[in-house]
Every structure is written in C-alpha cells, then in structure tokens.
Design a protein around this motif. Structure first.
Motif, PDB file in Angstrom:
ATOM      1  N   ALA A  57      20.094  30.991  32.012  1.00 50.87           N
ATOM      2  CA  ALA A  57      21.021  30.866  30.879  1.00 50.87           C
ATOM      3  C   ALA A  57      20.657  31.866  29.788  1.00 50.87           C
ATOM      4  CB  ALA A  57      20.961  29.449  30.324  1.00 50.87           C
ATOM      5  N   ILE A  58      21.661  32.591  29.301  1.00 47.53           N
ATOM      6  CA  ILE A  58      21.476  33.537  28.204  1.00 47.53           C
ATOM      7  C   ILE A  58      22.543  33.295  27.143  1.00 47.53           C
ATOM      8  CG2 ILE A  58      20.309  35.302  29.579  1.00 47.53           C
ATOM      9  CD1 ILE A  58      22.939  36.771  29.882  1.00 47.53           C
ATOM     10  N   SER A  59      22.371  33.871  25.984  1.00 46.00           N
ATOM     11  CA  SER A  59      23.284  33.629  24.878  1.00 46.00           C
ATOM     12  C   SER A  59      24.703  34.091  25.199  1.00 46.00           C
ATOM     13  CB  SER A  59      22.769  34.344  23.627  1.00 46.00           C
ATOM     14  OG  SER A  59      23.650  34.179  22.551  1.00 46.00           O
ATOM     15  N   THR A  60      24.838  35.282  25.753  1.00 44.43           N
ATOM     16  CA  THR A  60      26.136  35.829  26.146  1.00 44.43           C
ATOM     17  C   THR A  60      25.911  36.984  27.098  1.00 44.43           C
ATOM     18  OG1 THR A  60      28.208  36.863  25.374  1.00 44.43           O
ATOM     19  CG2 THR A  60      26.189  37.397  24.152  1.00 44.43           C
ATOM     20  N   ILE A  61      26.897  37.267  27.941  1.00 46.22           N
ATOM     21  CA  ILE A  61      26.820  38.469  28.775  1.00 46.22           C
ATOM     22  C   ILE A  61      27.605  39.613  28.135  1.00 46.22           C
ATOM     23  CG2 ILE A  61      26.662  36.995  30.841  1.00 46.22           C
ATOM     24  CD1 ILE A  61      29.438  38.329  31.616  1.00 46.22           C
TER      25      ILE A  61
END
Length: 216
Positions: free
Chosen positions: A197-201
């Motif tokens: 999981a990351i903040s945004t791509i």
C-alpha cells in the motif's frame, strides 16, 4: 497480469513524490515533462516495493498467500459461475496455485494471460492441470495452445496500490490496455501484500482502477 472490497491505508514508507503532485489528479493530462517525472518516480517505487517483498521469507509469503486466497473466496463467491484469470507467480508475487486447485475442485475454470506482442492487449487461454505450458515473456509459463477466452474475473497481482484502487504494475501497460479492449467488463481484483500500500500511484488518464483490492 503480472494482477486484488478490502481497502488499506498506506504503509507510510514510499519514495519521494514528484514536486508537482498537486497537479496529478485522476484524468489530468500531464504535460510531457510531468509525465516523464511520474514515470521515473514509478520506476523507483516499483524497484523499492519489489525488493521489499523479496525480503519476505518463503514461509511467510506462503501464509500470506493463504490469507489472500480466503479473501478472494469472499470477493468472488460461487466460483462455479466464473472463468477466472489468474497468473503464474513472478518475483515474489503471492503464489495462488494452491488456491487455483480449490477453484477447480469447486467447479470453476481458470485462464492464464499470454503476451502476444509488445504494445498489444493480453490474450487469455483456458488452462488446467495437465495442459501443456511453454515459456512466455520473462520465462513465465503460459498455456501453449488454445483459443482466446474472455474471463469473467481478472485477478491482477500488484507491485503497489493506493486507496483509490489504482494498481502499480511492472510498467508495460499490458493490464490497462487489456481491460480497455475487453468486450465485456470483468470483475477486476488486484491482489498483493498489505505492505504494497502506498499513498498514491499518481494515476494518469490511461490507468484503470481495480474493482477491489485483496491483501493478506
């Protein structure tokens, strides 16, 4: 494809964002320099996330894959109604081959994606134990023969994902190109480890979000 509703917050550890992040809303047609910066950022983030998952022990990955399989059961329901596109695991991806066997046992069918040509959509071919496989792109096994089929569920492994269900893949564009070309929309599930999981791509106009994300 290379390849999830469970949503998760970011891991809190990701590469520095592009300086113009406030401009990069879904659907924003970034200028050439902005797009180039996003592609460089994605490449660095992709490398970081793949390295991180390869550090997970084989036993832990197997346990995580088992939990992902349980999540898929809940997301899909009665598999006997479906032709499910899965994938052969690559570079530390969740290995769902044991779950695949349970799909067969419950009357479901499996297809695997095949790269036919760079820059073109993937083709899906039905497969089950005993069918002949051959080496495809990156030496990933693919069905050696059979006509194209249209899966009703597409399971796509993620390198990373964000809370809007956008998927960070390997950068070839096969997944988005394939979904855009399919005559009927399947249920699209991205799967990966929760640590992906990351903040945004920083989604671009061509990026297509998953319907669901399933993790361990």
């Amino acid at each position: 494809m290379s390849a999830p509703d469970d949503e998760h917050e970011g891991s809190g550890s990701y590469a520095s964002p592009p300086c113009f992040m406030h401009e990069l809303e879904p659907g924003f047609a970034a200028d050439p320099q902005a797009r180039a910066d996003v592609m460089r950022w994605r490449k660095a983030e992709r490398e970081r996330l793949i390295a991180a998952r390869l550090e997970i022990s084989a036993d832990e990955r197997a346990a995580m894959a088992g939990r992902i399989g349980e999540g898929l059961n809940g997301a899909i329901g009665n598999v006997s109604n479906h032709l499910i596109s899965l994938y052969w695991p690559f570079r530390g991806e969740p290995d769902l081959r044991s779950w695949m066997e349970t799909v067969f046992e419950r009357g479901g069918r499996i297809a695997l994606p095949v790269v036919i040509e760079k820059g073109r959509p993937l083709v899906f071919r039905a497969w089950r134990q005993g069918d002949r496989l051959e080496k495809g792109v990156w030496n990933i096994p693919v069905p050696a023969e059979g006509p194209p089929v249209q899966p009703t569920v597409v399971i796509a492994p993620v390198v990373g994902f964000d809370s809007s269900k956008f998927r960070l893949g390997y950068g070839g564009g096969f997944f988005d190109r394939t979904l855009a070309a399919m005559p009927a929309k399947p249920l699209v599930i991205g799967i990966g480890y929760r640590t992906a999981a990351i903040s945004t791509i920083y989604p671009q106009p061509h990026d297509i979000p998953m319907d669901r994300i399933v993790t361990d």
